[in-house]
Design an enzyme around this catalytic site. Structure first.
Site, PDB file in Angstrom:
ATOM      1  N   SER A 277      48.813  43.241  43.590  1.00  0.00           N
ATOM      2  CA  SER A 277      48.251  43.450  44.938  1.00  0.00           C
ATOM      3  C   SER A 277      46.765  44.389  44.685  1.00  0.00           C
ATOM      4  O   SER A 277      47.009  45.596  44.199  1.00  0.00           O
ATOM      5  CB  SER A 277      49.133  44.043  45.896  1.00  0.00           C
ATOM      6  OG  SER A 277      48.387  44.823  46.868  1.00  0.00           O
TER       7      SER A 277
ATOM      8  N   ASP B  89      43.455  34.307  49.095  1.00  0.00           N
ATOM      9  CA  ASP B  89      43.097  33.973  50.766  1.00  0.00           C
ATOM     10  C   ASP B  89      42.752  32.844  51.061  1.00  0.00           C
ATOM     11  O   ASP B  89      42.304  32.296  51.931  1.00  0.00           O
ATOM     12  CB  ASP B  89      42.099  35.057  50.807  1.00  0.00           C
ATOM     13  CG  ASP B  89      42.509  36.341  51.098  1.00  0.00           C
ATOM     14  OD1 ASP B  89      43.919  36.800  51.372  1.00  0.00           O
ATOM     15  OD2 ASP B  89      41.782  37.374  50.864  1.00  0.00           O
TER      16      ASP B  89
ATOM     17  N   ARG C  24      42.877  33.160  59.049  1.00  0.00           N
ATOM     18  CA  ARG C  24      42.912  31.957  57.982  1.00  0.00           C
ATOM     19  C   ARG C  24      43.538  30.644  58.270  1.00  0.00           C
ATOM     20  O   ARG C  24      42.881  29.412  58.120  1.00  0.00           O
ATOM     21  CB  ARG C  24      42.849  32.540  56.790  1.00  0.00           C
ATOM     22  CG  ARG C  24      42.181  33.773  56.189  1.00  0.00           C
ATOM     23  CD  ARG C  24      42.287  34.021  54.687  1.00  0.00           C
ATOM     24  NE  ARG C  24      41.821  35.279  54.513  1.00  0.00           N
ATOM     25  CZ  ARG C  24      40.686  35.738  54.347  1.00  0.00           C
ATOM     26  NH1 ARG C  24      39.551  35.049  54.479  1.00  0.00           N
ATOM     27  NH2 ARG C  24      40.483  36.815  54.096  1.00  0.00           N
TER      28      ARG C  24
HETATM   29  C1  S3P Z   1      42.766  42.289  49.817  1.00  0.00           C
HETATM   30  C2  S3P Z   1      43.682  41.961  48.774  1.00  0.00           C
HETATM   31  C3  S3P Z   1      44.554  40.729  49.154  1.00  0.00           C
HETATM   32  C4  S3P Z   1      43.991  40.030  50.060  1.00  0.00           C
HETATM   33  C5  S3P Z   1      43.366  40.539  51.250  1.00  0.00           C
HETATM   34  C6  S3P Z   1      42.540  41.527  50.973  1.00  0.00           C
HETATM   35  C7  S3P Z   1      41.751  43.484  49.468  1.00  0.00           C
HETATM   36  O1  S3P Z   1      45.841  41.524  49.731  1.00  0.00           O
HETATM   37  O2  S3P Z   1      44.969  38.891  50.339  1.00  0.00           O
HETATM   38  O3  S3P Z   1      42.955  39.719  52.248  1.00  0.00           O
HETATM   39  O4  S3P Z   1      40.705  43.454  49.870  1.00  0.00           O
HETATM   40  O5  S3P Z   1      42.028  44.126  48.174  1.00  0.00           O
HETATM   41  P1  S3P Z   1      47.013  41.809  48.667  1.00  0.00           P
HETATM   42  O6  S3P Z   1      46.477  42.987  48.117  1.00  0.00           O
HETATM   43  O7  S3P Z   1      48.094  42.364  49.621  1.00  0.00           O
HETATM   44  O8  S3P Z   1      47.209  40.948  47.639  1.00  0.00           O
END
Ligand code: S3P
Length: 430
Positions: A166, A314, A389
Site C-alpha cells: 500500500s 485503480d 471508479r
Molecule cells: C493511492 C494508493 C492506492 C490507490 C489509491 C491512491 C495513493 O491505495 O488505490 O487510489 O495515492 O497512495 P492503497 O495504498 O490502499 O493501495
C-alpha cells in the site's frame, strides 16, 4: 447531477488535457504545508478528494490560495502546524486520511480525523499499527476504523515491512519519519507507487532507496517549491478504454503522468492489442509525463495477477469492464484489496456488469469477465454504490452496449474526475 444516461455508439475523437494527478496532488499539498515559504502548484487535481486534503491542511494552519489551474500554499515548517479546532474531515479520501495520520502522528497536539460513510468503513489498522510502533498514541473506532484519535510527538524511527502492499501506508510511515528520531525504513516486497519518495526529495528531504527498502532521514528543512502536477493517468484510462472500444476512435491525451510505478496499465493494454502510442517522455519535478495517442483496436483479453495488481490497482475496474469487448475476457486474481476500496469493487462491478448482461464469475481475490463470445452487453440501470471508479467503468462499458444505460448517483465521479461525463460528451461530439 444525479443519474447519467449513456447512449451507445459514436466515436471518440480529438484531444484532451487531463486534470492533475490525484495521488501526486495530495503529496505536493501536504509537503507544501510542511515546508517553509510559499509553494506554487500548477494543475492541482480538481478531484473532490484533493479538496478534502486542502480543507484539512487549512484547518492545520496552512494558508492556501486557489486560482484557476494553480494553488499557492504557504507552509508552516515542520514544527508550525496548529492543533485543529475541529475534527478533520477526509471526506471520501483514503489517501487524505492515511497520509495525514502519518503527519498528525508527528505532532505534539491531539487531533482527530474522520470521513464519509464509505471511508469510515475502510481498514485503518494498517496505519494505526505502524504509527503506534513509532511512538504515537492512536486509536480507531473498533480498533480498525475512523474516526481516528491521534496524539503524537516523540516518534522514533523504525524498520517496517507493511503486511499489505500500500502506497498510502508506506507514505504515512515515511511522513511520520520526518518527525522521528533516527532513520525510518519501509521495506516493500511488492512495489507500489513512489510519488511520496519523489515528492519528498523535491521538497529537500533525504530519501534513499535500495531494492525494496526506502529510508528517510528525520527533520530535514523542507523548502517551498514551484511544481507542476502531471495529468492523471488513472483518469485517462477511462477515456483510453472508451477510444479502444468505439470504432473509428482516435484520441490524444496531453501531458499524462507516466511514472513507471503507475504506467503498467498502458503496457498491459498494449500487450492485449491496444493501439497506443507515446511518442516522447519528459521528466519534470521527478515525475515523467508524455502524450498518449489511442486508436480503436481489437483486444485479445488476458489475465492480471501478482505484482501487476498493486501497480494497476485503480485501473482494475476499467480493465475488468473491458472484458466483454475482448476475445478471451479479462481475469483478475490477487486483488482482494479491491474489496476494501471506496466500495467492494469486485462485488459492485460484478453486479453492474451482470445487470448489463455480462457473464461474470467472482473470486475472493478477483473476478473473471467473459469476452465477446458471451454476447453483447445491453443497456440497464446500474448503481455504482457511490464509487467513482465503478461509475466511470460502467459508463465506458455502456458505450458499446445495445440500448441506453443509466448510471445512478453518477456525480460520485467527481471524487477523482469531475469533468469525466462532460469530457466524454465533448469527445463524442467533436
Ligand atoms: C493511492 C494508493 C492506492 C490507490 C489509491 C491512491 C495513493 O491505495 O488505490 O487510489 O495515492 O497512495 P492503497 O495504498 O490502499 O493501495
Amino acid at each position: 447531477m444525479g443519474k447519467q444516461t449513456i447512449s451507445p455508439g459514436g466515436a471518440i475523437e480529438g484531444s484532451v488535457e487531463l486534470p492533475g494527478d490525484k495521488s501526486i496532488s495530495h503529496r505536493y499539498a501536504i509537503l507544501a504545508a510542511l515546508a517553509e515559504g510559499s509553494s506554487e502548484i500548477v494543475n492541482y487535481a480538481t478531484a473532490a478528494d484533493c479538496r478534502s486534503t486542502l480543507d484539512c491542511l487549512r484547518e492545520l494552519g496552512a494558508a492556501i490560495e486557489a486560482a484557476p489551474g494553480r494553488l499557492r500554499i504557504t507552509g508552516k515548517g515542520l514544527d508550525g502546524l496548529r492543533q485543529p479546532r475541529q475534527t478533520l474531515d477526509a471526506g471520501n479520501s483514503g489517501s487524505t486520511m492515511r497520509m495525514l495520520a502519518g503527519v498528525l502522528a508527528g505532532q505534539a497536539f491531539a487531533s482527530s480525523i474522520t470521513g464519509d460513510e464509505s471511508l469510515r468503513r475502510r481498514p485503518m489498522r494498517r496505519v494505526i499499527e505502524p504509527l503506534r510502533r513509532m511512538g504515537a498514541e492512536i486509536r480507531g473506532r473498533d480498533g480498525d476504523c475512523a474516526p481516528l484519535e491521534i496524539r503524537g510527538g516523540h516518534l522514533h524511527g523504525m524498520d517496517y515491512a507493511p503486511p499489505v502492499p500500500s502506497a498510502q501506508v508506506k507514505s504515512a510511515v515515511l511522513l511520520a519519519g520526518l518527525f522521528a528520531e533516527g532513520i525510518t525504513t519501509v521495506r516493500e516486497s511488492i512495489r507500489t507507487r513512489d510519488h511520496t519518495e519523489l515528492a519528498l526529495r523535491e521538497f529537500g528531504a533525504v530519501v534513499e532507496t535500495a531494492g525494496g527498502a526506502i529510508s528517510i532521514q528525520p527533520r530535514p528543512k523542507l523548502v517551498a517549491r514551484q511544481l507542476q502536477v502531471p495529468g492523471d493517468l488513472s483518469a485517462a484510462v477511462f477515456l483510453i478504454a472508451a477510444a479502444l472500444i468505439l470504432p473509428n476512435s482516435s484520441l490524444t491525451l496531453h501531458n499524462v503522468g507516466l511514472n513507471p510505478t503507475r504506467a503498467r496499465v498502458l503496457d498491459f493494454l498494449i500487450s492485449i492489442g491496444g493501439s497506443l502510442r507515446i511518442p516522447s517522455v519528459k521528466a519534470r519535478d521527478g515525475e515523467l509525463t508524455g502524450d498518449v495517442s489511442v486508436r480503436q483496436a481489437p483486444l485479445a483479453g488476458g489475465r492480471i495477477a501478482g505484482a501487476q495488481v498493486a501497480e494497476m490497482i485503480d485501473e482494475l475496474p476499467m480493465l475488468a469492464a473491458l472484458g466483454p469487448y475482448t476475445e478471451q475476457g479479462i481475469e483478475i486474481h490477487d486483488a482482494q484489496e479491491l474489496r476494501v476500496k471506496e466500495s467492494d469493487r469486485i462485488a459492485t462491478l460484478a453486479g453492474g456488469l451482470r445487470l448489463m448482461g455480462a457473464r461474470v464469475e467472482e473470486f475472493p481475490d478477483g473476478l473473471r469477465v467473459e469476452g465477446r463470445g458471451a454476447g453483447k452487453l445491453r443497456g440497464a440501470t446500474v448503481d455504482p454504490q457511490g464509487d467513482h471508479r465503478i461509475a466511470m467503468a460502467l459508463a465506458v462499458a455502456a458505450l458499446g452496449a445495445e440500448g441506453k444505460t443509466t448510471i445512478r448517483g453518477a456525480e460520485c465521479a467527481g471524487v477523482s474526475f469531475p469533468e469525466f461525463f462532460e469530457t466524454l460528451k465533448r469527445l463524442r461530439e467533436d
